[in-house]
Enzyme design. Structure first.
Site, mmCIF file in Angstrom:
data_model
loop_
_atom_site.group_PDB
_atom_site.id
_atom_site.type_symbol
_atom_site.label_atom_id
_atom_site.label_comp_id
_atom_site.label_asym_id
_atom_site.label_seq_id
_atom_site.Cartn_x
_atom_site.Cartn_y
_atom_site.Cartn_z
ATOM 1 N N HIS A 153 19.767 -6.968 12.010
ATOM 2 C CA HIS A 153 18.859 -8.064 11.662
ATOM 3 C C HIS A 153 17.712 -7.555 10.800
ATOM 4 O O HIS A 153 17.226 -6.439 10.984
ATOM 5 C CB HIS A 153 18.327 -8.762 12.915
ATOM 6 N N ASP A 165 13.217 -1.145 14.141
ATOM 7 C CA ASP A 165 13.720 -2.424 14.652
ATOM 8 C C ASP A 165 13.574 -3.491 13.574
ATOM 9 O O ASP A 165 12.569 -4.194 13.522
ATOM 10 C CB ASP A 165 12.938 -2.803 15.908
ATOM 11 N N GLU A 197 16.523 -12.487 14.899
ATOM 12 C CA GLU A 197 17.011 -11.905 16.153
ATOM 13 C C GLU A 197 15.913 -11.836 17.187
ATOM 14 O O GLU A 197 16.160 -11.987 18.393
ATOM 15 C CB GLU A 197 17.566 -10.498 15.885
ATOM 16 N N GLU A 198 14.696 -11.607 16.740
ATOM 17 C CA GLU A 198 13.611 -11.259 17.652
ATOM 18 C C GLU A 198 13.278 -12.353 18.658
ATOM 19 O O GLU A 198 12.865 -12.057 19.772
ATOM 20 C CB GLU A 198 12.352 -10.896 16.851
ATOM 21 N N GLU A 223 20.924 -1.629 16.212
ATOM 22 C CA GLU A 223 19.680 -2.192 16.732
ATOM 23 C C GLU A 223 18.652 -1.091 16.935
ATOM 24 O O GLU A 223 18.982 0.104 16.911
ATOM 25 C CB GLU A 223 19.983 -2.915 18.063
ATOM 26 N N HIS A 297 7.764 -2.483 18.575
ATOM 27 C CA HIS A 297 7.112 -3.769 18.283
ATOM 28 C C HIS A 297 5.621 -3.628 17.984
ATOM 29 O O HIS A 297 4.864 -4.584 18.144
ATOM 30 C CB HIS A 297 7.315 -4.766 19.438
#
EC number: 3.4.-.-
Length: 962
Positions: A153, A165, A197-198, A223, A297
């Protein structure tokens, strides 16, 4: 000289045992370190093609990680356009390649999304999603073969640049497209560069609606759930796919089915796109970065904090696996589709087996090995080679382990009270502290008991006791395998440890069973005191332990571990043993009798190094994945500390049969290491710049709040000093804003304060909140006289919202709360294609559950079991509205209705904005979009990092009643 050297080398004495233990720990430690850092020295310097792919991919990674690019941001479109340009460029001139862009083709889907985190959940969430996936098809030369989907993604979360990510996954796909555009594979390959995706795995769900979905049976999902390091095979579908990985990835395979069980058991709470593909029937592999979680993140998920070595690690594994599937033939038998047990050994060997085969093996060894143990015990009893009154010897190890466990558990409880978050920074020190504390306490207790009452049986008795302990553990693991329908893929270490302990016990019992009966050795050398001859290895008494000189050449030579393995040809020594049968006359028998006394060395070398290596390998993998989850609450912290303690104790257990033979120097080293690790664990600060405290940010505004407060919410671990951090920023100091913290009762807390207002949209004047979000009800027949009281109620509304891509509607009524109780009265929602009210839609409602369309291509979704919430996504920032229709049932049709029940339906509307690293122009002035987050990033300590709490950074709320 040789005889004396061998006698000294193989003697069961303190120095020998201590040296072997130190050597074992050093070798295991070095192997573990090498396994961790090896990938950093494996760049493709000698392969020109691979180096070109890596260099191009690194440039692509830098290009797509300039700014955060969540689905809700304009930067997301910029990344989409860059990737579309790149893949179009890469496949140009390749007749077997084709590109599809969901953005242009209008892949709009409405579907009921199951709860991927809780399979038993009955909540009904309907999602309306406009996809902007980029899908590339490389048609194979044998397209009839089952194809492979490769997916990653390209969206990030609002607070991260998305390098790991999932930027690394995306540029790996670009590298693979480059390769297969030039070299046509046998199988068809489909690449899904998916978006969003998140916040719901929606890009993967959108692919299931794509015309190329039927071409693929396998999936490789890439991923990032960490920030750099090595990419691990998180999970794979079954034994067949595990075998394919084993045959494909020959260079540095890395995977462990312990992680797979963590997903099965929901110990890992997050999910990846692999879950969506798996539920859709695809089989394959989920490869991901997995640590460190504290940088995941956050703004440090960038190229600055990862490396080309990490990129190459994922890319190389993907190249090997994709090449094997694309070009090679392989068997995929339906009978081999049970879950797989798999693990790598220092990135060199990859082991895989079926959990059904593991279950069978467990059943066999659980049945057979105890019988062997009992037979050997029977032989020992018949031959009377065991010393008298053995009960106290059998009680020693359980007593010692009990005392040691109590002290170690007290250590852990004290650490949990004093410095529980130290695990977030460093799990190694506490684990070493637990392990060496447990080991040194057992050493002290067993050595004291051995001093008071010397025993020649302790070592082998200890192995037998540990064997029965592992038998109980393996019985539990086997039952767990059966009851979990063979999904307990992480219990295999128990089988390995059981087999090792069984080997140690059997070796000791065999040597005991076939030695001579108990006797006393008379040594002429005054330096050798009388000692029993021999059950198992001769074990020195404490008085003998200090005497390390070799006996006089004229002294008798005992048939024990102090004798050389091979007799000298000129030996003239004679036995002076009493109460024994005549010594063996042949040299072979003499050698066998002498060799039997060296069982301890066989036991040690077979059990301690292998068990230590295996425990450290598995324990480090587990703690690497979860140690920073201790920031998520009390229970997570308790679990991490428990795993650390039990793992540390398990590391010490293989040494327990030998620990009373450790010498003074090594015992002091262990004591010093335990004390140092304990001091570090108690005294060091739990957070650093590289292992920060991770806080989650959101800012909320309520549309009808008369005071117009902008509430900043900071969510994090209770007891981590969040309130003090927030009191030291300008907004709370200058305005004397009050910081209020409330606990959720599970070890986390949310602190709130009034922060600076966000600037979500550009405007020629300072905009009111109602200029950004407003709700207009177009129709509502709840109170209409023309509607029967038994007829469903219909309403239409428009959510007018500027520069937005995501809003949600939660439903509640007098008998239903969105997440708490009751069944939702809402049975149908309609997603209109325009903002204008149209009554014609009402007469064309579907009677079946699921999605349908009317003549105007409006999407109608019906679900008779009740719809809890509706999630609305759109791509066009310039279309400033969502137009929806809602149908719900009157309370008179409900069995739970009462006099106070109302037909009114409450709507909680929330709209999300995810951009912060950009500006708005307000009345000619440049304003940062989310100054509250800018302020926190600028003025918080360097040991603090920030991530998003919700699907956006800023949420505007409204509530209406229909």
């Amino acid at each position: 000289m040789l005889a004396q050297f061998l006698r000294s080398l193989f003697r069961f004495r303190k120095t020998t045992v201590s040296v072997l233990l130190v050597a074992t720990y050093v070798v295991v430690f070095l192997l573990n370190v090498w396994d961790r850092i090896r990938y950093q020295y494996s760049l493709p310097e000698d392969n020109k093609h691979h180096k070109q792919l890596l260099d191009a991919s690194w440039i692509d990674l830098q290009s797509i990680t300039r700014k955060p690019h969540p689905y809700t941001s304009r930067e997301n479109d910029a990344v989409h356009d860059f990737l579309l340009h790149r893949v179009t460029e890469l496949v140009e001139g390749a007749p077997h390649a084709e590109v599809s862009d969901d953005y242009k083709e209008g892949n709009h889907l409405v579907f009921k999304q199951p709860d991927v985190f809780n399979s038993s959940s009955t909540e009904s969430r309907i999602v309306s999603f406009e996809s902007s996936n980029i899908v590339v098809k490389i048609t194979g030369s044998q397209p009839e073969l089952p194809g492979l989907l490769i997916s990653a993604h390209f969206d990030s979360v609002p607070t991260a640049l998305g390098a790991t990510d999932d930027g690394v996954g995306i540029v790996t796909l670009l590298a693979l497209i480059t390769r297969y555009a030039k070299k046509q594979p046998r199988r068809t390959l489909v690449f899904n560069l998916n978006n969003n995706e998140e916040f719901g795995l929606l890009g993967a769900s959108a692919f299931l609606n794509h015309r190329w979905r039927p071409l693929v049976d396998y999936v490789l999902n890439l991923e990032g759930t960490g920030a750099g390091g090595k990419a691990v095979l998180f999970r794979t579908s079954d034994t067949n796919t595990a075998s394919i990985y084993k045959n494909a990835v020959k260079t540095q395979p890395f995977g462990n089915s312990i992680y797979q069980q963590a997903f099965y058991d929901r110990y890992i709470s997050s999910e990846t796109d692999y879950k969506v593909y798996e539920q859709a029937g695809l089989r394959g592999w989920d490869i991901a970065f997995y640590k460190p979680r504290a940088l995941y993140h956050t703004i440090k998920d960038s190229t600055q904090f990862t490396s080309q070595a990490s990129l190459w690690n994922m890319m190389h594994a993907s190249l090997q696996l994709a090449d094997f599937i694309a070009f090679e033939s392989f068997e995929d038998e339906p009978k081999d589709r049970s879950p797989a047990v798999y693990f790598d050994i220092i990135g060199t060997f990859f082991v895989t087996a079926s959990t059904k085969d593991l279950f069978t093996l467990n059943c066999v060894v659980l049945s057979v090995i105890p019988v062997i143990i009992l037979v050997l015990e029977f032989v020992i009893q018949r031959r009377k080679t065991r010393e008298r009154n053995p009960l106290l010897v059998w009680l020693r190890l359980p007593f010692s382990m009990f005392i040691s466990y109590l002290v170690t558990a007290t250590f852990r409880s004290s650490l949990f009270r004093v410095n529980p978050l130290i695990f977030s920074r460093d799990y190694v020190s506490p684990t070493i502290g637990f392990s060496f504390t447990f080991l040194i306490l057992n050493y002290l207790v067993l050595s004291l008991l051995e001093y008071l009452a010397p025993s020649r049986d302790l070592k082998t008795v200890s192995f037998v006791e540990l064997f029965f302990g592992m038998w109980i553990a393996l019985l539990w693991a086997t039952i767990r395998l059966c009851t979990s329908k063979y999904t307990a893929t992480g219990v295999y270490p128990i089988t390995v440890l059981y087999l090792l302990m069984s080997f140690g016990a059997i070796v000791g019992l065999v040597c005991s069973a076939f030695k001579r009966k108990h006797s006393v050795v008379k040594a002429k050398d005054s330096e050798e005191t009388a000692a029993p001859n021999t059950y198992s290895s001769i074990e020195e008494s404490p008085q003998q332990a200090t005497n390390t000189e070799a006996p006089n050449e004229n002294s008798p030579e005992e048939h024990d571990e102090r004798a050389p393995l091979l007799r000298a040809s000129n030996s003239s020594q004679v036995s002076s043993v009493t109460n024994v049968s005549e010594a063996p006359s042949s040299a072979l028998k003499a050698f066998v009798v002498s060799a039997l006394n060296y069982d301890w060395s066989v036991q040690f070398l077979a059990v301690v190094p292998l068990a230590s290596f295996f425990v450290i390998m598995c324990l480090s993998l587990i703690l690497d994945g979860i140690y920073q989850t201790c920031q998520e609450g009390f229970q997570a912290t308790w679990n991490v500390s428990k795993i650390s303690m039990l793992g540390g104790m398990l590391l010490a257990i293989p040494v327990l049969p030998f620990c009373y033979k450790l010498n003074y120097f090594v015992s002091m080293v262990l004591l010093f290491a335990a004390a140092s690790a304990g001091i570090f664990s108690f005294e060091r600060a739990p957070f650093t710049e590289s292992s920060p405290l991770k806080l989650r940010f959101s800012q909320e505004l309520n549309l009808h709040d008369e005071l117009g407060f902008s509430t900043v919410n900071v969510f994090g671990r209770q007891g981590a000093g969040i309130e003090q951090i927030l009191r030291n920023i300008p907004s709370t100091q200058n305005a004397h804003s009050n910081v209020e913290c409330t606990s959720n009762g599970q070890g986390s807390e949310t602190c709130r304060y009034a922060g600076p207002r966000p600037h979500l949209v550009s405007s020629s004047s300072i905009p009111e909140l109602s200029d950004i979000l407003s709700i207009k009800v177009l129709s509502n027949n709840r109170k209409s006289s023309g509607r029967s009281s038994y007829e469903p109620i219909n309403a239409e509304l428009v959510i007018n919202v500027k520069e937005n891509r995501l809003c949600t509607i939660g439903f509640n009524s007098s008998q239903f709360a969105e997440h708490d109780y009751g069944q939702s009265p809402v049975k149908q929602v309609t997603i209109f294609g325009n903002a204008h009210h149209d009554n014609r839609t009402r007469s064309q409602l579907s009677t079946l559950d699921g999605l349908s369309r009317d003549d105007e291509e409006n999407r109608i979704f019906k679900w008779n079991r009740g719809i809890n919430s509706l999630q609305l996504h759109k791509l066009d920032f310039e279309r400033n509205y969502y137009h929806v229709g809602i149908q719900w049932m009157p309370t008179i049709l409900s069995q739970d209705a009462d006099e106070e029940s109302s037909d009114a339906l409450g709507l909680k509307i929330r709209c999300f904005w995810g951009e912060y690293d950009s500006v708005s122009i307000i009345n000619g002035e440049v304003k940062r979009k989310v100054p509250a987050l800018d302020e926190l990033l600028a003025y918080s300590p360097k040991e603090v990092s920030f991530s998003n709490r919700e699907a956006g950074l800023v949420i505007v709320n409204d509530y209406i009643e229909l």
